[in-house]
Design an enzyme around this catalytic site. Structure first.
Site, PDB file in Angstrom:
ATOM      1  N   CYS A 181      -3.065  45.634 -12.575  1.00 23.54           N
ATOM      2  CA  CYS A 181      -1.899  46.064 -13.634  1.00 23.54           C
ATOM      3  C   CYS A 181      -0.522  45.092 -14.004  1.00 23.54           C
ATOM      4  O   CYS A 181       0.263  45.121 -12.926  1.00 23.54           O
ATOM      5  CB  CYS A 181      -1.702  47.621 -13.801  1.00 23.54           C
ATOM      6  SG  CYS A 181       0.256  48.176 -14.622  1.00 23.54           S
ATOM      7  N   HIS A 226       2.665  54.079 -11.140  1.00 18.86           N
ATOM      8  CA  HIS A 226       1.491  53.465 -12.136  1.00 18.86           C
ATOM      9  C   HIS A 226       1.327  55.370 -12.842  1.00 18.86           C
ATOM     10  O   HIS A 226       1.117  56.065 -11.766  1.00 18.86           O
ATOM     11  CB  HIS A 226      -0.095  53.244 -11.419  1.00 18.86           C
ATOM     12  CG  HIS A 226      -0.308  52.863 -12.639  1.00 18.86           C
ATOM     13  ND1 HIS A 226      -0.639  51.824 -13.387  1.00 18.86           N
ATOM     14  CD2 HIS A 226      -1.940  52.990 -13.811  1.00 18.86           C
ATOM     15  CE1 HIS A 226      -1.160  51.272 -14.492  1.00 18.86           C
ATOM     16  NE2 HIS A 226      -2.283  52.799 -14.291  1.00 18.86           N
ATOM     17  N   ASN A 248       4.358  53.589 -27.078  1.00 18.03           N
ATOM     18  CA  ASN A 248       2.599  53.356 -27.693  1.00 18.03           C
ATOM     19  C   ASN A 248       2.069  53.963 -26.486  1.00 18.03           C
ATOM     20  O   ASN A 248       2.184  53.213 -25.672  1.00 18.03           O
ATOM     21  CB  ASN A 248       2.371  51.931 -28.040  1.00 18.03           C
ATOM     22  CG  ASN A 248       3.833  51.166 -29.287  1.00 18.03           C
ATOM     23  OD1 ASN A 248       3.806  51.859 -30.108  1.00 18.03           O
ATOM     24  ND2 ASN A 248       4.481  49.869 -28.746  1.00 18.03           N
ATOM     25  N   GLY A 259      -1.773  51.153 -30.382  1.00 20.35           N
ATOM     26  CA  GLY A 259      -0.787  49.567 -30.298  1.00 20.35           C
ATOM     27  C   GLY A 259      -0.645  49.926 -28.920  1.00 20.35           C
ATOM     28  O   GLY A 259      -0.069  48.542 -28.279  1.00 20.35           O
ATOM     29  N   THR A 302      -0.733  48.108 -25.685  1.00 16.35           N
ATOM     30  CA  THR A 302      -1.386  46.263 -24.507  1.00 16.35           C
ATOM     31  C   THR A 302      -1.007  46.370 -23.072  1.00 16.35           C
ATOM     32  O   THR A 302      -2.344  45.764 -22.781  1.00 16.35           O
ATOM     33  CB  THR A 302      -1.099  45.164 -26.034  1.00 16.35           C
ATOM     34  OG1 THR A 302       0.531  45.237 -25.295  1.00 16.35           O
ATOM     35  CG2 THR A 302      -1.670  45.628 -27.082  1.00 16.35           C
ATOM     36  N   HIS A 325       5.429  53.046 -20.455  1.00 18.18           N
ATOM     37  CA  HIS A 325       6.212  52.185 -20.451  1.00 18.18           C
ATOM     38  C   HIS A 325       7.381  52.171 -22.344  1.00 18.18           C
ATOM     39  O   HIS A 325       6.533  52.801 -23.030  1.00 18.18           O
ATOM     40  CB  HIS A 325       6.765  50.509 -20.764  1.00 18.18           C
ATOM     41  CG  HIS A 325       5.181  50.050 -21.505  1.00 18.18           C
ATOM     42  ND1 HIS A 325       4.741  49.884 -21.461  1.00 18.18           N
ATOM     43  CD2 HIS A 325       5.286  49.549 -22.888  1.00 18.18           C
ATOM     44  CE1 HIS A 325       3.307  49.560 -22.305  1.00 18.18           C
ATOM     45  NE2 HIS A 325       4.254  49.080 -23.206  1.00 18.18           N
ATOM     46  N   HIS A 363       9.676  51.007 -25.158  1.00 12.16           N
ATOM     47  CA  HIS A 363      10.686  50.512 -25.471  1.00 12.16           C
ATOM     48  C   HIS A 363      12.187  50.211 -26.084  1.00 12.16           C
ATOM     49  O   HIS A 363      12.309  51.182 -26.696  1.00 12.16           O
ATOM     50  CB  HIS A 363       9.757  49.786 -26.730  1.00 12.16           C
ATOM     51  CG  HIS A 363       8.189  49.291 -26.175  1.00 12.16           C
ATOM     52  ND1 HIS A 363       8.517  47.637 -26.713  1.00 12.16           N
ATOM     53  CD2 HIS A 363       7.793  49.471 -26.645  1.00 12.16           C
ATOM     54  CE1 HIS A 363       6.662  47.482 -26.523  1.00 12.16           C
ATOM     55  NE2 HIS A 363       6.626  48.946 -26.019  1.00 12.16           N
TER      56      HIS A 363
END
Ligand code: AMP
Ligand code: ZN
Length: 112
Positions: free
Chosen positions: A3, A45, A85, A91, A93, A98, A100
């Site tokens: 990861c 995680h 996301n 979307g 990736t 997380h 943003h």
């Protein structure tokens, strides 16, 4: 585990840290979409919002408490956006939860 963000937490991949404590890490996005683009992640995680549940979601409240502080320190008094996301259609990736923080300019208001 293979990861990317776990490797950033472990210091195996470098990052530009903005904030860190025992539970979370905030660092600058490598491909910023606005003048300020910071990612905030739990050190535990969790794959994404779709893996949150009653047992692991307390860290999200902690992340949001720190997002307010991080945004203030970043000088985003005029506002910003917080985005997560989820999955392929969303979307996402990197499959490590997380958020943003995007700001520093008037953002496009289109949601999808
Ligand atoms: P998402 O597409 O929502 O999963 O967001 C993943 C984000 O991670 C993207 O905005 C990438 O630019 C960012 N990213 C990928 N690799 C790195 C890295 N090594 N350091 C910082 N940000 C990264
Ligand atoms: Zn991870």
């Amino acid at each position: 585990m293979d990861c990317l963000f776990c490797k950033i937490i472990a210091g195996e991949i470098p990052s530009t840290k903005v904030f860190e404590d025992e539970k979370i890490l905030a660092f600058r996005d490598i491909n910023p979409q606005a003048p300020s683009h910071i990612l905030v992640i739990p050190k535990e995680h969790i794959g994404g919002v779709d893996e949150l549940n009653e047992n692991n979601s307390a860290v999200v409240a902690h992340i949001f408490a720190k997002i307010a502080e991080i945004a203030k320190n970043e000088g985003l008094e005029n506002g910003y956006r917080v985005v997560s996301n989820v999955g392929e259609d969303g979307g996402q990736t990197v499959r490590h939860l997380h958020f943003h923080i995007i700001g520093g300019a008037k953002l496009n208001t289109q949601m999808a």
